[in-house]
Design a protein around this motif. Structure first.
Motif, mmCIF file in Angstrom:
data_model
loop_
_atom_site.group_PDB
_atom_site.id
_atom_site.type_symbol
_atom_site.label_atom_id
_atom_site.label_comp_id
_atom_site.label_asym_id
_atom_site.label_seq_id
_atom_site.Cartn_x
_atom_site.Cartn_y
_atom_site.Cartn_z
ATOM 1 N N ALA A 9 -10.308 6.713 0.456
ATOM 2 C CA ALA A 9 -11.507 6.424 1.250
ATOM 3 C C ALA A 9 -12.306 5.273 0.648
ATOM 4 C CB ALA A 9 -12.374 7.675 1.356
ATOM 5 N N ALA A 10 -12.361 5.208 -0.688
ATOM 6 C CA ALA A 10 -13.080 4.111 -1.350
ATOM 7 C C ALA A 10 -12.414 2.775 -1.056
ATOM 8 C CB ALA A 10 -13.139 4.364 -2.854
ATOM 9 N N TRP A 11 -11.084 2.769 -1.066
ATOM 10 C CA TRP A 11 -10.384 1.508 -0.781
ATOM 11 C C TRP A 11 -10.631 1.069 0.666
ATOM 12 C CZ3 TRP A 11 -8.894 -2.737 -2.648
ATOM 13 C CH2 TRP A 11 -8.035 -3.566 -1.948
ATOM 14 N N ASN A 12 -10.713 2.005 1.587
ATOM 15 C CA ASN A 12 -11.017 1.645 2.969
ATOM 16 C C ASN A 12 -12.384 0.974 3.082
ATOM 17 O OD1 ASN A 12 -8.595 2.674 3.859
ATOM 18 N ND2 ASN A 12 -9.419 4.648 4.485
ATOM 19 N N CYS A 13 -13.352 1.420 2.276
ATOM 20 C CA CYS A 13 -14.664 0.764 2.258
ATOM 21 C C CYS A 13 -14.550 -0.665 1.734
ATOM 22 C CB CYS A 13 -15.643 1.565 1.400
ATOM 23 S SG CYS A 13 -16.045 3.206 2.036
ATOM 24 N N PRO B 227 -2.802 8.532 -5.246
ATOM 25 C CA PRO B 227 -4.253 8.577 -5.447
ATOM 26 C C PRO B 227 -4.879 9.736 -4.677
ATOM 27 C CG PRO B 227 -3.681 6.843 -3.915
ATOM 28 C CD PRO B 227 -2.385 7.362 -4.455
ATOM 29 N N SER B 228 -6.067 10.096 -5.062
ATOM 30 C CA SER B 228 -6.792 11.173 -4.391
ATOM 31 C C SER B 228 -7.328 10.682 -3.050
ATOM 32 C CB SER B 228 -7.945 11.648 -5.266
ATOM 33 O OG SER B 228 -8.895 10.606 -5.439
ATOM 34 N N SER C 26 0.828 -1.204 0.000
ATOM 35 C CA SER C 26 0.000 0.000 0.000
ATOM 36 C C SER C 26 0.861 1.251 0.000
ATOM 37 C CB SER C 26 -0.931 0.003 1.213
ATOM 38 O OG SER C 26 -0.190 0.067 2.420
ATOM 39 N N GLY C 27 1.965 1.233 0.742
ATOM 40 C CA GLY C 27 2.860 2.384 0.742
ATOM 41 C C GLY C 27 3.470 2.634 -0.622
ATOM 42 N N TYR C 28 3.835 1.557 -1.322
ATOM 43 C CA TYR C 28 4.404 1.707 -2.665
ATOM 44 C C TYR C 28 3.367 2.263 -3.639
ATOM 45 C CZ TYR C 28 6.029 0.398 -7.315
ATOM 46 O OH TYR C 28 6.374 0.424 -8.642
ATOM 47 N N VAL C 29 2.149 1.741 -3.576
ATOM 48 C CA VAL C 29 1.095 2.185 -4.492
ATOM 49 C C VAL C 29 0.761 3.659 -4.265
ATOM 50 C CG1 VAL C 29 -1.336 1.893 -5.105
ATOM 51 C CG2 VAL C 29 0.119 -0.109 -4.794
ATOM 52 N N VAL C 30 0.641 4.057 -2.992
ATOM 53 C CA VAL C 30 0.304 5.451 -2.694
ATOM 54 C C VAL C 30 1.428 6.384 -3.127
ATOM 55 C CG1 VAL C 30 -0.159 7.089 -0.835
ATOM 56 C CG2 VAL C 30 -1.264 4.854 -0.817
ATOM 57 N N SER C 31 2.677 6.004 -2.871
ATOM 58 C CA SER C 31 3.803 6.858 -3.261
ATOM 59 C C SER C 31 3.979 6.912 -4.772
ATOM 60 C CB SER C 31 5.087 6.338 -2.605
ATOM 61 O OG SER C 31 4.988 6.375 -1.207
ATOM 62 N N LYS C 32 3.714 5.814 -5.451
ATOM 63 C CA LYS C 32 3.919 5.745 -6.896
ATOM 64 C C LYS C 32 2.811 6.461 -7.663
ATOM 65 C CE LYS C 32 5.713 4.016 -10.762
ATOM 66 N NZ LYS C 32 7.055 4.424 -11.250
ATOM 67 N N PHE C 33 1.567 6.188 -7.326
ATOM 68 C CA PHE C 33 0.440 6.686 -8.109
ATOM 69 C C PHE C 33 -0.264 7.893 -7.480
ATOM 70 C CE2 PHE C 33 0.912 2.144 -9.058
ATOM 71 C CZ PHE C 33 1.099 2.210 -10.429
#
Length: 679
Positions: free
Chosen positions: A415-419, A409-410, A400-407
């Protein structure tokens, strides 16, 4: 015009650089005699992230070690699970009273040193956990199951009176044993947990805000994920340490007469606390060496302050502000008002509270759940919970850290992924309800039924300790007394058998009479094979750990970005306090009560009900998992509200996004062929 802009930029550069290069006392690394140019080289956000992550790993080891030895503590000190739940919330009670206060007022001091002080408090917590072993020793019940002690007891019984573990003709009087029947061990454990909460408040609320304040926003997701990854290694190590310690008998210098799989086995739960005390003190020293403000963070703050014409100022805050300015109670009230009208913060707190309330029993009682549902030893339950399942958690945090740093996301995407994580968790918990071991369910039911028949009642077994025996028909009895056995035999290898067990035939059929040679029982529970079901449960648990871990960094980023920068520390402190009051305190007590409500056999003593030895595993499995799934499902609706109102939250700075776009355009231009056909 261009020349004027150039001159202006040169003027700002000449003004800022000397300030950036100048090390003040706030940016000096170390204290007392431990300071100098050598240490100053380590004053960077990356080094802090590593040291803070390692310290968090040690803290997680302590928590997971406590959870891993929980069932052993219940056996040793005869503690019901609902009382165990009360003990575990001691740290949350202290968090309620300390988190907001410490986050607000300690946040304006030297935060690394306050964090180090919190780690010293946690070392005191480990020493307090060790105290009951030093005061009471291993206990009479555990010593009776050793060769050295058991032989002397058997000799005394042969010469004086009948063994009370066998069938009694007359109702025996209730005799208090030497075990601590008062609440002193419980009070010591609760005090230890209470002290632990103060240290955790300092460590988490100040540590995370210090990391976020002293790093670029573009680096925050990666740094939070890496520090979380290092902390995730802690539970794996902690449960493994518990597994190793529990493989040793509570008195390592004596030879036990029972195997590790015997439910009466009590491992050396106290050994790990000695190691944890030492490593927490060492980590406190290293964390306390960091400066009040990182030199790089100070340089960024000075640059931002000068460019906006607000002056240089002092402090450790983010761009253009001074969180270390004098604060008053009135300022704190204003901060609380801002948080109260922040819809994203409020809805996120409510949803997370419901999620935590439903998921906390899987953090605390998973080893116990594996032991009672799948008949695994305490060492195996801890090994599976730690090394296997939590390895998937660590992988989820890193991914998750790699995806957030790379892409990048808004906020809405996060918030959608947390759901999605909520709904996948509910699906996994429903699977838990369907994964059971029928032979284990049947064995517990038969053992309870045999304890209530007329034959067992005639033997007066009310105060006989739990010491299961197995009949030739593969039926487990609570003790030799409940099986109606009249004689105890021990061979040269220390193996115990019982003869004259008249209740074995009556448990099969009241009118059935077995030959005398079949009316015997062997010491220990009858073998039950639940390994296949255990592997299926483990696979589902690993998947849930992985999915749940992917939402940790996004969840924390939403909290950090939905509030103003000056409210960041107090928002974490208030959130920690609310989680403690609404989830961490009531949840273990509620689910401990649920566990106790399905107890079939209690370790009854003259003064107390004692701990539970056998559960109605089928009913417990459905009730516990259904309640958890319902709570998490309700919490997901609040996370949908977070998704709706998160549309205006900026996770990354506009400047950083522009730099990323420019780099993308540059790479695109480089990839295009030139007019002459060459790249």
């Amino acid at each position: 015009m261009a020349s004027e802009e150039t001159e202006s930029s040169e003027f700002l550069k000449d003004k800022i650089v000397p300030e950036q290069q100048k090390d003040t006392s706030d940016t000096t690394c170390g204290f007392w005699r431990f300071k100098g140019p050598t240490l100053q080289r380590f004053a960077s956000e990356n080094i802090y992230m590593v040291i803070y992550g390692i310290a968090g790993c040690f803290l997680s080891i302590a928590f997971s070690y406590f959870n891993g030895t929980l069932t052993t503590l219940e056996k040793r000190y005869r503690i019901p699970t609902k009382i165990t739940g009360v003990i575990t919330v001691g740290n949350d009670i202290s968090t309620v009273f300390s988190s907001a206060f410490l986050a607000y007022y300690a946040g304006r001091g030297h935060r690394p040193r306050w964090i180090g002080f919190g780690l010293v408090i946690l070392a005191v917590f480990c020493l307090l956990m060790l105290c009951p072993q030093l005061i009471y020793g291993p206990g009479e019940d555990a010593l009776k199951l050793t060769r050295e002690y058991g032989e002397s007891i058997d000799h005394t019984l042969n010469g004086t009176k009948r063994d009370e573990a066998l069938c009694q003709k007359d109702k025996p009087s209730c005799l208090e044993d030497e075990a601590p029947s008062d609440f002193m061990p419980i009070m010591i454990f609760f005090l230890a947990q209470f002290v632990c909460g103060v240290g955790c408040s300092l460590f988490y609320t100040l540590g995370l805000s210090y990391m976020d304040d002293n790093s670029k926003k573009s680096k925050s997701p990666a740094m939070i994920s890496w520090s979380a990854f290092l902390r995730m290694l802690g539970p794996a190590i902690g449960y493994s340490l518990a597994s190793v310690c529990l493989r040793l008998y509570i008195d390592p210098f004596k030879e036990p007469l029972i195997s590790k799989e015997d439910p009466r086995w009590i491992g050396a739960w106290w050994l790990g606390w000695i190691v944890l005390t030492v490593i927490l003190l060492i980590s406190a020293f290293f964390v306390g060496l960091f400066p009040k403000e990182m030199p790089s963070a100070r340089a960024r703050r000075l640059k931002a302050a000068t460019s906006t014409g607000t002056g240089t100022g002092t402090g450790t805050g983010t761009e253009g502000e001074s969180p270390l300015a004098e604060r008053s109670f009135k300022d704190m009230v204003q901060t609380l008002k801002r948080l109260a009208v922040n819809k994203v913060y409020i809805y996120k707190t409510i949803g997370s509270n419901l999620y935590f309330f439903g998921y906390i029993p899987y953090w605390i009682f998973t080893p116990k759940y594996i032991e009672i549902q799948f008949k695994q030893s305490a060492a195996m339950a801890n090994m599976a919970t730690g090394t296997v399942a939590l390895g998937f958690s660590a992988a989820g945090v890193l991914l998750s850290g790699y995806v957030v740093s790379k892409f990048r996301p808004s906020a809405r995407a996060m918030a959608a992924w947390n759901c999605v994580v909520d709904y996948l968790t509910v699906a996994g918990i429903i699977c838990y309800m369907l994964i059971g071991c029928q032979p284990s369910d049947r064995m517990n039911s038969l053992a309870t039924l045999s304890a209530g028949d007329s034959c067992s009642l005639s033997c007066h077994c009310d105060y006989v300790h739990f010491a299961p025996v197995c009949s030739p028909t593969n039926e487990t009895f609570i003790s030799a007394c409940h099986a109606g056995c009249s004689e105890k035999l021990t061979d040269d290898q220390g193996r115990t058998t019982y003869s004259g067990c008249k209740c074995i035939s009556s448990s099969l059929s009241p009118n059935l009479t077995l030959p005398d040679e079949n009316q015997f029982a062997s010491d220990g529970v009858c073998p039950v094979d639940c390994y296949d079901q255990f592997l299926i449960y483990l696979a589902v648990m690993c998947l849930l750990k992985f999915v749940g871990a992917t939402g940790r960094s996004t969840d924390l980023l939403l909290v950090l970005r939905c509030v103003p920068a000056e409210d960041k520390t107090i928002a974490l402190g208030i959130g920690s306090m609310l989680f403690s009051v609404l989830s961490f305190i009531p949840s273990p007590i509620v689910f401990g009560w649920i566990l106790d409500s399905y107890c079939l056999v209690w370790g009854k003593t003259c003064s107390t009900k004692g701990n539970c030895w056998l559960y109605d595993t089928g009913s417990l499995r459905y009730t516990m998992n259904l309640v958890s799934a319902t709570l998490i499902l309700v919490g997901s609706f609040w996370h949908i509200a977070v998704w709706y109102y998160a549309k205006d939250i900026k996770i990354f700075d506009d400047e950083e996004l522009t730099d990323k776009a420019r780099k993308g355009e540059l790479m695109e231009l480089k990839s295009k062929p030139s007019k002459n056909g060459k790249n």
